[in-house]
Design an enzyme around this catalytic site. Structure first.
Site, short mmCIF file in Angstrom:
data_model
loop_
_atom_site.label_atom_id
_atom_site.label_comp_id
_atom_site.label_asym_id
_atom_site.label_seq_id
_atom_site.Cartn_x
_atom_site.Cartn_y
_atom_site.Cartn_z
N ASP A 132 2.28 -15.33 -10.11
CA ASP A 132 3.23 -16.09 -9.31
C ASP A 132 4.53 -16.22 -10.09
OD1 ASP A 132 1.34 -16.45 -7.31
OD2 ASP A 132 0.55 -18.27 -8.25
N HIS A 189 3.46 -9.29 -7.68
CA HIS A 189 3.35 -10.64 -7.13
C HIS A 189 1.95 -10.93 -6.59
CE1 HIS A 189 5.03 -14.41 -6.23
NE2 HIS A 189 6.27 -14.03 -5.96
#
Length: 485
Positions: free
Chosen positions: A460, A456
């Protein structure tokens, strides 16, 4: 006067610091040639044949099978003044010794054994049939070189040479106290000794007992699903009885050292879980059309003379390549120290391969330049060499994205762990017939679940979610893949 040279365990690639002895190919007293294989060594990445930089007579082997040695430690001692074949061979050995240190000589040797395209390697534990460099010559004082007495000649019904058996079978025989010579030849192809042969001998059966010939059914099924070989039923061991071995010869209560491939797996998984803040997203896809397309592609490839099977997984890999081109943050890595996210221009597509030695991840180099046919052929080649212990360290490094096909084991879903330092991994579940709505009607379709784990910090949710949806769409409509092939 004896001239003893120390052959130190070389760096077998990628700066690895230790190796585990799988099998010695020579014995003390053997007269060996330059570049002859002396041992098979397992590193954290692969099993490789280690050739000698010297010709001469072996005077000492340092280390037992299963023992871990550090790179740079003395491995074999060789008397280069004794029995080196001829003056030319001896002079060549001396030139090697004088022009480079044992470390650099070993590194050069390692380069040759790691290049599988230039020098095909034998199956681990099978020996090199017909290769002059692998033949053992005994010293003058050895009985084997004195003309061959009746006591040393092989029995009429036994093939010449050492018993053939894969490393897990050899380990099982050692654990159960069974001599491989006593069950050689085995019931497998070309006399290969199988687990069933060893277990029959351990249970009191003679080498030619009726139980052994019944074993060929297991090897016959192995090519279709090597990882799913039949597992013997576990029986409760009573007092004085030996526990029946389980999957891959493991028995309850045994202790295994964390070495070789397993050590590398431990380090990778710990690093991934410690350093990567991962998130996941999933998508179910109807692969009914892809299932049919791969059959037609296989027929077309074979009609064109290619001995290859186009699998659904190969088509999924091709779709993944297209997805990574559209969403490049999934084909990236992060350099925290430099404060950079690097989007790779090349795609080295890894896939998790389950082997008898543990999980390895070979990768298809520059997959973005390859057609579906080329990906299928390379997938088959790498998977076969990984299972046979012939994979090289170069095949296991440099990956940029990994796909884990746990569906091959019948698993519908999973939680794949990112192969650090990569930025994502795609898990592929089993393709099963399930109820599915098509044009408002309920139908039976072949459905698969894709699970994407991603870093992450790099990607995204919008990018990751669109990526897995795009790959699923391509697999549902495989003709779209042709637009980019």
């Amino acid at each position: 006067m004896a001239d003893i040279r120390d052959f130190k365990l070389p760096d077998l690639g990628e700066g690895l610091t230790e190796g585990t002895i799988v099998e010695w190919e020579v014995a003390v007293g053997d007269v060996i040639e330059l570049n002859q294989t002396v041992a098979q060594v397992e590193t954290a990445k692969a099993v490789v044949d280690v050739p000698s930089p010297f010709a001469g007579k072996v005077v000492e082997l340092i280390g037992e099978v299963g023992e871990e040695l550090e790179v740079g430690s003395v491995f074999v001692r060789i008397d280069v003044s004794a029995g080196a074949g001829d003056a030319g061979a001896e002079q060549q050995a001396l030139q090697v010794a004088e022009s480079s240190s044992p470390e650099s000589a070993g590194a050069a040797a390692a380069k040759s054994v790691l290049d599988a395209d230039e020098e095909p390697q034998p199956l681990v534990g099978y020996g090199q049939k017909g290769a002059a460099g692998s033949k053992r010559r005994r010293g003058k004082g050895d009985a084997a070189a004195s003309g061959g007495s009746a006591g040393t000649a092989p029995a009429p019904d036994k093939p010449a040479g050492k018993p053939l058996a894969k490393p897990p079978v050899r380990k099982l025989a050692k654990d159960l106290g069974v001599s491989l010579d006593s069950v050689w030849p085995g019931s497998g192809p070309d006399g290969i000794i199988t687990r069933a042969d060893v277990e029959a001998a351990a249970n009191g059966g003679a080498p030619a007992a009726p139980a052994a010939p019944a074993a060929p059914a297991a090897p016959a099924a192995a090519p279709a699903a090597p990882a799913a070989a039949p597992m013997p039923e576990l029986a409760a061991a009573g007092a004085g009885e030996k526990a029946v071995p389980g999957f891959r010869g493991r028995t309850p209560g045994e202790v295994e050292k964390i070495i070789g491939i397993r050590k590398r797996i431990v380090e990778k998984m710990e690093t991934s879980r410690r350093e990567i803040p991962e998130a996941t997203c999933m998508r179910d896809a109807d692969l009914t059309e892809l299932w049919e397309v791969r059959k037609r592609l296989t027929e077309a490839a074979q009609e064109d003379g290619y001995d290859v099977k186009i699998t659904p997984f190969a088509l999924i890999l091709r779709a993944v390549v297209l997805g990574l081109r559209r969403f490049p943050t999934l084909n990236a890595s992060i350099d925290s120290a430099a404060g950079e996210i690097r989007l790779h221009s090349h795609i080295n597509l890894g896939f998790a391969a389950d082997t008898d030695r543990g999980l390895v991840v070979p990768n298809i180099k520059d997959a973005h330049t390859k057609s579906t046919l080329q990906i299928a052929m390379e997938l088959n080649d790498l998977a076969t060499r990984a299972r046979n212990g012939k994979i090289g360290a170069a095949d296991l490094t440099g990956g940029t994205f990994t796909v884990s096909n746990y569906g091959a084991f019948g698993n519908d879903d999973g939680n794949p762990i990112i192969n650090h330092p990569e930025g994502a991994i795609l898990g592929v579940g089993a393709i099963r017939e399930r109820p599915w709505v098509v044009d408002g009607e309920l139908a039976v379709r072949r459905v698969c679940r894709f699970s994407l784990a991603f870093d992450h910090r790099i990607s995204d949710g919008g990018e990751a979610g669109r990526f897995v949806t795009y790959v699923g769409d391509l697999c549902e409509n495989p003709s779209r893949i042709l637009l980019h092939s």
